[in-house]
Scaffold this active site. Structure first.
Site, PDB file in Angstrom:
ATOM      1  N   ASP A 184       4.365   1.324 -30.866  1.00 13.95           N
ATOM      2  CA  ASP A 184       4.283   0.799 -29.503  1.00 13.95           C
ATOM      3  C   ASP A 184       4.369  -0.721 -29.542  1.00 13.95           C
ATOM      4  O   ASP A 184       3.860  -1.354 -30.462  1.00 13.95           O
ATOM      5  CB  ASP A 184       2.968   1.242 -28.858  1.00 13.95           C
ATOM      6  CG  ASP A 184       2.910   0.835 -27.397  1.00 13.95           C
ATOM      7  OD1 ASP A 184       3.957   0.931 -26.721  1.00 13.95           O
ATOM      8  OD2 ASP A 184       1.851   0.401 -26.935  1.00 13.95           O
ATOM      9  N   GLU A 268       9.727   3.632 -28.259  1.00 17.36           N
ATOM     10  CA  GLU A 268      10.097   3.675 -26.853  1.00 17.36           C
ATOM     11  C   GLU A 268      11.360   2.862 -26.671  1.00 17.36           C
ATOM     12  O   GLU A 268      11.490   1.780 -27.226  1.00 17.36           O
ATOM     13  CB  GLU A 268       8.981   3.063 -25.999  1.00 17.36           C
ATOM     14  CG  GLU A 268       8.027   4.075 -25.451  1.00 17.36           C
ATOM     15  CD  GLU A 268       7.011   3.425 -24.548  1.00 17.36           C
ATOM     16  OE1 GLU A 268       6.836   3.896 -23.426  1.00 17.36           O
ATOM     17  OE2 GLU A 268       6.381   2.439 -24.971  1.00 17.36           O
ATOM     18  N   CYS A 324      -6.487  14.930 -24.212  1.00 18.03           N
ATOM     19  CA  CYS A 324      -6.420  16.058 -23.269  1.00 18.03           C
ATOM     20  C   CYS A 324      -5.175  16.024 -22.378  1.00 18.03           C
ATOM     21  O   CYS A 324      -4.922  16.966 -21.643  1.00 18.03           O
ATOM     22  CB  CYS A 324      -7.678  16.095 -22.392  1.00 18.03           C
ATOM     23  SG  CYS A 324      -7.755  14.714 -21.227  1.00 18.03           S
ATOM     24  N   CYS A 340     -11.368   8.067 -21.203  1.00 13.03           N
ATOM     25  CA  CYS A 340     -10.681   9.079 -20.391  1.00 13.03           C
ATOM     26  C   CYS A 340     -11.672   9.694 -19.408  1.00 13.03           C
ATOM     27  O   CYS A 340     -12.734  10.173 -19.809  1.00 13.03           O
ATOM     28  CB  CYS A 340     -10.098  10.160 -21.287  1.00 13.03           C
ATOM     29  SG  CYS A 340      -9.437  11.544 -20.361  1.00 13.03           S
ATOM     30  N   ASP A 350      -3.370   0.324 -27.170  1.00  9.37           N
ATOM     31  CA  ASP A 350      -2.115   0.340 -27.925  1.00  9.37           C
ATOM     32  C   ASP A 350      -2.034   1.507 -28.908  1.00  9.37           C
ATOM     33  O   ASP A 350      -0.982   2.128 -29.063  1.00  9.37           O
ATOM     34  CB  ASP A 350      -1.928  -0.982 -28.669  1.00  9.37           C
ATOM     35  CG  ASP A 350      -1.720  -2.149 -27.711  1.00  9.37           C
ATOM     36  OD1 ASP A 350      -1.302  -1.896 -26.562  1.00  9.37           O
ATOM     37  OD2 ASP A 350      -1.976  -3.311 -28.100  1.00  9.37           O
TER      38      ASP A 350
HETATM   39 ZN   LIG Z   1      -8.800  12.879 -22.029  1.00  7.50          ZN
END
Ligand SMILES: [Zn+2]
Length: 395
Positions: A184, A268, A324, A340, A350
């Site tokens: 990245d 990317e 997830c 999260c 990153d």
């Molecule tokens: Zn998560």
């Protein structure tokens, strides 16, 4: 396999005069042909192609005030018309902007094909030069290889370089390994690997930047068309050359290491020019010169028998939880780490992005290019590049 070897060289006074004149003629021919093509299109909606510009060149050489065009080798002049042709091809295909006029202060180059130079006892003799170029051979050409094309380049800083294009028949493919890595673009670091490693800019980079800013300020204060302005411009160019050298050197070491260590590399496919518009990112991205980085990975992967996978730039690599799959709505650039909201995992921005990129790369290599990453609403398509072979995106 086609390769280019680049060396510094030091022209004699006689060679420098001739080469500067050649580069000047190349610039003139390029600019005249570009003007002719532009004019034909805007005033008469006509397309002028390479063959027609080549015929124009023959006419220009007969004009009284352009007689000096006959004093240099004709090959670089023809070659620049070919380069202009590919610039237009790229423009019409939507890959590049409309070609620009060449400026004297940007230096320039001249390309010599086989008929315009001689290769004798490992020395380069250019057309109309009696002495060979005094090249600093920083490394050997592969055994038994002879250059097919030679490009002489003058940098804005005044340094001379020569690029030798050769056909190397040796097979450099490495033993397969089972490691793969996702990369990245860092904002704080240069590149972040999915292994968690962060790679910084080369040493001394900030120092050069400080010097550059100072030199650029001086330049803007100097009066236009003055001697001192030329001096200031040269100083800026010299610092820029140093920055460029240290960056390229750093990138070469990094890309060679990554290609040696990994069978598959996932990146990317960023449109650098779009990112540079964001002033906060500008420094990090243009410093990192992502385009050059990917270019090096691409050809080295091809040499060494590795796979480079480019994934679509609209894949939300930063905003997606690697644990997830939850995609957060917003993740401003100043947020270096986050939790999260769905599963509670703590992420370094990153590293999480690099791991996501690797995961998508795996889907691409296993299932083919048409697969989209699991479930989320990505608008783009995935692109796959196998061992440097480019595939056009489906439209
Ligand atoms: Zn998560």
């Amino acid at each position: 396999m086609e390769k280019t070897y680049r060396y510094r060289f030091y022209p004699t006074l006689e060679q420098e005069t001739l080469l500067r004149r050649t580069i000047g003629c190349v610039r003139l021919v390029f600019n005249k042909a570009l003007a002719a093509r532009t004019e034909a299109w805007y005033s008469r909606q006509e397309r002028v192609d390479y063959v027609q510009t080549s015929a124009l060149l023959t006419l220009w050489k007969k004009e009284d005030d352009l007689q000096f065009l006959n004093e240099v080798s004709c090959v670089p002049l023809q070659q620049t018309l070919r380069h202009l042709q590919s610039a237009f091809t790229n423009f019409f295909a939507g890959r590049a902007k409309y070609p620009n006029f060449k400026k004297k202060r940007n230096g320039g180059s001249a390309e010599f094909t086989k008929s315009a130079f001689r290769w004798k006892h490992g020395q380069v003799y250019l057309a109309k030069c009696s002495e060979p170029l005094s090249i600093r051979w920083s490394r050997h050409l592969p055994k038994g290889c002879e250059p097919t094309t030679i490009t002489v380049k003058l940098e804005p800083s005044g340094r001379w370089f020569v690029s030798l294009r050769i056909d190397d028949p040796t097979d450099k493919r490495l033993q397969p390994v089972d490691k793969s890595v996702g990369l990245d673009v860092g904002i704080s670091s240069l590149v972040t690997l999915s292994t968690g490693e962060k790679i910084a800019n080369p040493k001394g980079f900030d120092k050069y930047y400080h010097k550059l800013t100072k030199a650029q300020k001086t330049l803007t204060r100097r009066k236009k068309d003055s001697r001192n302005r030329d001096k200031a411009r040269l100083k800026v160019a010299r610092i820029q050359a140093k920055i460029c050298d240290s960056r390229i050197d750093h990138l070469h070491k990094l890309t060679t290491r990554l290609v040696r260590e990994n069978q598959t590399i996932v990146v990317e496919d960023l449109a650098v020019k779009n990112m540079v518009k964001n002033p906060k990112l500008a420094r990090a991205i243009s410093d990192a010169s992502w385009g050059e980085f990917v270019r090096q990975l691409e050809y080295k992967a091809k040499w060494y028998g590795r796979t480079l996978v480019k994934i679509d730039r609209w894949f939300p690599s930063s905003k997606r939880c690697g644990n997830c799959g939850h995609v957060v709505e917003r993740l401003p650039l100043n947020v270096r780490s986050w939790n999260c909201p769905n599963c509670g995992t703590h992420h370094d921005r990153d590293i999480n992005a690099a791991q996501n990129i690797l995961a998508v790369g795996h889907t691409v290599t296993v299932c083919g290019a048409s697969v989209r990453p699991d479930g989320h609403k990505s608008k783009g398509q995935l692109r796959k590049t196998v061992q440097g072979k480019k595939q056009k995106p489906k439209s």
